[in-house]
Design an enzyme around this catalytic site. Structure first.
Site, PDB file in Angstrom:
ATOM      1  N   LYS A  44       0.823  -1.210   0.000  1.00  0.00           N
ATOM      2  CA  LYS A  44       0.000   0.000   0.000  1.00  0.00           C
ATOM      3  C   LYS A  44       0.857   1.260   0.000  1.00  0.00           C
ATOM      4  CE  LYS A  44      -4.188  -2.017   1.892  1.00  0.00           C
ATOM      5  NZ  LYS A  44      -4.885  -2.409   3.110  1.00  0.00           N
ATOM      6  N   LYS A  99      -4.249  -9.831  -9.491  1.00  0.00           N
ATOM      7  CA  LYS A  99      -5.341  -9.992  -8.526  1.00  0.00           C
ATOM      8  C   LYS A  99      -6.331  -8.832  -8.664  1.00  0.00           C
ATOM      9  CE  LYS A  99      -5.348  -8.419  -4.282  1.00  0.00           C
ATOM     10  NZ  LYS A  99      -5.216  -8.132  -2.855  1.00  0.00           N
ATOM     11  N   LYS A 114      -9.151  -2.957  -5.867  1.00  0.00           N
ATOM     12  CA  LYS A 114      -9.424  -1.531  -6.104  1.00  0.00           C
ATOM     13  C   LYS A 114      -8.132  -0.771  -6.356  1.00  0.00           C
ATOM     14  CE  LYS A 114     -12.078  -1.735  -2.464  1.00  0.00           C
ATOM     15  NZ  LYS A 114     -13.205  -2.317  -1.846  1.00  0.00           N
TER      16      LYS A 114
HETATM   17  P1  TYM Z   1     -10.967  -6.339   1.790  1.00  0.00           P
HETATM   18  O1  TYM Z   1     -12.028  -5.377   2.167  1.00  0.00           O
HETATM   19  O2  TYM Z   1      -9.839  -5.862   0.946  1.00  0.00           O
HETATM   20  O3  TYM Z   1     -11.599  -7.575   1.034  1.00  0.00           O
HETATM   21  C1  TYM Z   1     -12.727  -8.267   1.552  1.00  0.00           C
HETATM   22  C2  TYM Z   1     -12.571  -9.753   1.273  1.00  0.00           C
HETATM   23  O4  TYM Z   1     -12.484  -9.987  -0.131  1.00  0.00           O
HETATM   24  C3  TYM Z   1     -11.335 -10.795  -0.407  1.00  0.00           C
HETATM   25  N1  TYM Z   1     -10.795 -10.438  -1.727  1.00  0.00           N
HETATM   26  C4  TYM Z   1     -10.453 -11.324  -2.671  1.00  0.00           C
HETATM   27  N2  TYM Z   1     -10.512 -12.672  -2.696  1.00  0.00           N
HETATM   28  C5  TYM Z   1     -10.088 -13.298  -3.820  1.00  0.00           C
HETATM   29  N3  TYM Z   1      -9.635 -12.623  -4.921  1.00  0.00           N
HETATM   30  C6  TYM Z   1      -9.571 -11.274  -4.941  1.00  0.00           C
HETATM   31  N4  TYM Z   1      -9.137 -10.636  -6.033  1.00  0.00           N
HETATM   32  C7  TYM Z   1      -9.979 -10.560  -3.774  1.00  0.00           C
HETATM   33  N5  TYM Z   1     -10.039  -9.248  -3.443  1.00  0.00           N
HETATM   34  C8  TYM Z   1     -10.533  -9.187  -2.184  1.00  0.00           C
HETATM   35  C9  TYM Z   1     -10.353 -10.451   0.703  1.00  0.00           C
HETATM   36  O5  TYM Z   1      -9.381 -11.459   0.863  1.00  0.00           O
HETATM   37  C10 TYM Z   1     -11.290 -10.334   1.892  1.00  0.00           C
HETATM   38  O6  TYM Z   1     -11.572 -11.593   2.437  1.00  0.00           O
HETATM   39  N6  TYM Z   1      -8.270  -6.549   5.997  1.00  0.00           N
HETATM   40  C11 TYM Z   1      -9.485  -7.022   5.340  1.00  0.00           C
HETATM   41  C12 TYM Z   1     -10.751  -6.664   6.091  1.00  0.00           C
HETATM   42  C13 TYM Z   1     -10.782  -7.126   7.495  1.00  0.00           C
HETATM   43  C14 TYM Z   1     -10.944  -8.475   7.949  1.00  0.00           C
HETATM   44  C15 TYM Z   1     -10.943  -8.403   9.368  1.00  0.00           C
HETATM   45  C16 TYM Z   1     -11.102  -9.697   7.299  1.00  0.00           C
HETATM   46  C17 TYM Z   1     -10.676  -6.336   8.605  1.00  0.00           C
HETATM   47  N7  TYM Z   1     -10.770  -7.101   9.719  1.00  0.00           N
HETATM   48  C18 TYM Z   1     -11.074  -9.551  10.152  1.00  0.00           C
HETATM   49  C19 TYM Z   1     -11.233 -10.851   8.088  1.00  0.00           C
HETATM   50  C20 TYM Z   1     -11.232 -10.768   9.495  1.00  0.00           C
HETATM   51  C21 TYM Z   1      -9.548  -6.395   3.953  1.00  0.00           C
HETATM   52  O7  TYM Z   1      -8.992  -5.349   3.717  1.00  0.00           O
HETATM   53  O8  TYM Z   1     -10.393  -7.047   3.097  1.00  0.00           O
END
Ligand code: TYM
Length: 324
Positions: free
Chosen positions: A110, A193, A196
């Site tokens: 990031k 991947k 955003k």
């Molecule tokens: P975030 O908001 O970026 O994404 C949400 C979920 O979507 C999955 N994901 C993907 N899976 C497969 N292929 C992709 N291209 C792809 N893009 C996104 C992410 O792996 C995620 O599961 N840090 C986390 C949010 C969070 C969280 C937590 C998750 C905060 N606290 C506690 C689990 C438990 C995040 O930024 O996800």
């Protein structure tokens, strides 16, 4: 089993979020005790406008409801409605070595993409550990990109248990990630991947016309229509097969191997498959949007249930380390 996962409200949800995470949320809510939340504290690291954050939080709530999360079967809540999260995060921070956070690829990534190197971004995995440990989660459905955060969560929990857990070394339950191989990394329009931050996403609830237009941008090579192509090496087919009906998938795969199918046709068919997959959810979404008072009621009920669970675990952690 206790299931828990979160999703950041940092823009419209995309099909990587759906396949990698939300579909599993829905599948797991029936037979388990499930908690799902909108991670708005986390989104503060990237969304810097109050009105925008407000909108994103309600959009994600509505999207999750439309995609099949059922407030009767799962606790759906907003992270900052449970301020206990932040207190636990501080307790965990106090036993987290800097080195563990320094090796986190997501932070480095990031910062490389231009986000300022702020403490919140650096400490992000500790807040995430607090999210998970606060609910005694057993299983955390996520995509591959969250695997390292889950490892840190376990390490932090073990460290806390070791320092404060007495003879039994038990304050926190150790969670496991739940990552499905076939959708661990959903490819985006440029084959990397879907994310955003790479501007290569297809949004779940874009209008059909916008979806058709977007899939046309999928980057492909210049292999001619008649030449055989390797479906396993092509991200466009990789995405198509995740949404296509079995018969369509088999037909397209065969024509890749034999030759005689152009990328343009696959793009068109992918667009139609996406539109069909989310047609019902789009209708349900319109219904939730028309009834904001129902969404507010779901949010309030979720906050109450989540807080009750969180309070007990936080009290256990406070007592273990000598607070209060
Ligand atoms: P975030 O908001 O970026 O994404 C949400 C979920 O979507 C999955 N994901 C993907 N899976 C497969 N292929 C992709 N291209 C792809 N893009 C996104 C992410 O792996 C995620 O599961 N840090 C986390 C949010 C969070 C969280 C937590 C998750 C905060 N606290 C506690 C689990 C438990 C995040 O930024 O996800």
């Amino acid at each position: 089993m206790r299931i828990l996962s979160g999703i950041q409200p940092s823009g419209a949800l995309h099909i990587g979020n759906y396949l990698g995470a939300i579909r599993q949320y829905v599948a797991l809510q029936d037979a388990n005790d499930a908690y799902y939340f909108v991670a708005d504290y986390h989104a503060l690291t990237s969304v810097r406008d109050a009105a925008t954050l407000h909108k994103y939080v309600s959009d994600v709530l509505v999207d999750l409801l439309a995609l099949g999360l059922d407030p009767e079967r799962a606790v759906l809540f907003v992270q900052s409605d449970v301020p206990e999260t932040v207190e636990l995060s501080w307790l965990l921070t106090s036993v987290t070595p800097m080195g563990w956070l320094e090796k986190c690829v997501s932070y480095k990534d990031k910062v490389q993409q231009g986000l300022p190197a702020e403490h919140g971004l650096f400490a992000y995995p500790v807040l995430q550990a607090a999210d998970i440990l606060l609910y005694d989660a057993d299983l955390v459905p996520v995509g591959q990109d969250q695997k390292q955060h889950l490892e840190i969560t376990r390490d932090v929990a073990e460290r806390f248990n070791h320092v404060y857990g007495g003879k039994k070394k038990e304050v926190f339950r150790l969670p496991k990630p739940y990552i499905l191989d076939s959708v661990a990394v959903v490819p985006g329009l440029d084959g990397r991947k879907m994310s955003k931050s790479y501007s290569n996403t297809i949004e779940i609830f874009d209008e059909p016309a916008a979806i058709r237009k977007k899939v046309k941008k999928f980057v492909t090579d210049s292999t001619p229509v008649e030449a055989p192509k390797d479906p396993d090496a092509d991200p466009l087919f990789g995405l198509f097969k995740l949404f296509a009906k079995e018969a369509d998938r088999d037909e397209v795969e065969r024509r890749y191997r034999e030759g005689g199918i152009g990328y343009g046709e696959v793009k068109t068919r992918l667009g139609e498959a996406l539109i069909e997959t989310f047609a019902e959810a789009r209708e349900r979404r319109a219904d939730w949007v028309a009834h904001p008072e129902r969404v507010a009621a779901v949010r309030a009920a979720g906050a109450e249930k989540a807080r009750a669970t969180a309070r007990k675990v936080l009290d256990r952690a406070r007592a273990a380390c000598g607070l209060g």
